[in-house]
Design a protein around this motif. Sequence first.
Motif, short mmCIF file in Angstrom:
data_model
loop_
_atom_site.label_atom_id
_atom_site.label_comp_id
_atom_site.label_asym_id
_atom_site.label_seq_id
_atom_site.Cartn_x
_atom_site.Cartn_y
_atom_site.Cartn_z
N ASP A 1 0.84 -1.21 0.00
CA ASP A 1 0.00 0.00 0.00
C ASP A 1 0.87 1.26 0.00
N LYS B 1 2.41 1.68 -3.49
CA LYS B 1 1.45 2.17 -4.48
C LYS B 1 1.11 3.63 -4.27
N SER B 2 1.02 4.06 -3.04
CA SER B 2 0.53 5.41 -2.78
C SER B 2 1.63 6.46 -2.76
N SER B 3 2.88 6.04 -2.48
CA SER B 3 3.90 7.05 -2.22
C SER B 3 5.20 6.90 -3.01
#
Length: 599
Positions: free
Chosen positions: A91, A94-96
């Motif tokens: 996660d 994917k986000s950062s």
Amino acid sequence: MSTNISIDDLKKTMIRPDASPRARANDRVKAQEFLNDPSIKIVEKIDGTKLTLLRRNNAFDPDDYTKNWYISYKGNVIYPGEARGLSSREDDVKSSSSGTAQYSLVHNHLARVHSRTKTIPQGTEFFLEFVQRKPTISREYPQKHGIFLTMYGSSKYKVTGAYLVTNIAPESGQPRLEEYSRILEVNMYPALFSGSLSSIGNLRDGILNRVIQNRYVKMFDKLKSAYEDTTLDKPLKIVDAIYEVFSDFQTTLSTDADVSKTGEYPAAEGSVFTTSATQALYKALRFDQHDVEHRQVIKQKFRAETREIEQEYWNNIIAISREISAEHAPSQRRNIPEAELNQLLEDIHQECYFDLAISNRLGQLIHPKSLIQRQEDLFLTTKTQVMKRLEIGTESGISIGVYVVAGKPIHSGHWQMIRLASSECDEVLVITSTAGRDELPAGSMIDAWKAVLEPQFHNDYPNATLIISPESPLHLAIDKMRQLKDVVSKFVIYSDDEDARSKYSLSKLSDALRDPAAAEKLQQRPVPRSETVQISGTRMREFLVSNDHESFNNFVPQTLSKELKDKYWQILKGEHESIIDESKKSLLHSLFESIRKLR
């Protein structure tokens, strides 16, 4: 990636505003032929990272994808050890992530689909476009981490350390491309249009996407005017209007929710046209694709406010990476086994991404980047340091001989030059390319190095490092000298005396370096052929063409056994067992025969 997919810009190819009357007439003809093509396919062009996926030449292991596949970026292998562990932080990735941590998603994807890939032939290379967050691309897609299949083909390849060199024979079958996309569970490029562009009605009927349908409606007046034009420039006006439709539109990698969330128009990079008559490729790019200011805005999101803070950040990253390199990497080692290199990178990966003390040190740095972005900066910097250590060790003040060699094919003169350099310098970099010659098909030397020459090379010259690259060997040598300037006392450039006066002269090399600190360490070592062996690559290729096996054997590296000399001959003649496809054998035989008859 060894093969460069070069696509001509549609407008620049057919509409040259400053063209002479004769050139403009030629442009009209080209534009009309393009418009007359019975079936043109247009897909969205994706701005991502170009990855290579390669099926290795070994037995299929359904339980372990790492045994059968290489993943690489610009020829740098992304080993499984570099990804292992990041599944627990998916996660966050994917986000950062804005860099190499995202390649763990590609490894995870391949691990998931691998058991169904048994039918893919050994030695098949795939070009993939990976949509990721990265400072050096021009698009910021709302939907990230999609994988798109660009091309496939049979490939000759060789891995040295973390470097993958390939030579692909691209195949163009659309059904097989679609089959591979299903097996690998990767995407085909978003289809925008399929059909003829010969009339405005055909254009309307061939549209496959509502985004392009909206562009068609918005631009209908300009399109109608172009198609109804009665002047000689009608084909040019139509192409110009079509270019506008397919270069400036909302990307298909977005949804209505993405638009409502950001309030922005997420633009595509552009599109790619494929003609059916000639399979020619053309691109239409959005106006900002090569805009420097647009790219700087994206890059600035990943930078500190001032140059001083940015430099201080990287100074700290480099300092920490040197500590990790010194702890994990061997001081003097070459030709490190693949499994050992993978484990080494995994150990470094674990320290960079999961060591609490390292995380605390990174967290104290002043920079807008998130923790995982700092960690991937540290890992990539450390990996680069480690690979440098594996090339030349850690001793400072050493002399490095640099020998740039075409080597088509490698002969005893080259071998003697390497021997001379290795006896006169502490370390030697031997840099050669994967390119072929008319008499020597591209890819042959990859097989020859892998099966015959490289094992003997490491045995004969333990203080020499071999680099095989699809890039220009001279350009690569220049880059290496810039990178290593701080740890060497001198660079000694080895070449024959003629090249020393021309393409490898000190003045030309200094100009190419554009780095005074590196240039002042340059020295020349001209070596007349009388000091090595009186033979040339041209003569060696003549032996191949004329089937003069005895003369060929007399001038190959003489430390090779008779068995290896014969294998070398067979590989270069296309007769070795590594060439399984009988049709390819026949083609290679025909090539040699046609050249022999010309002589």
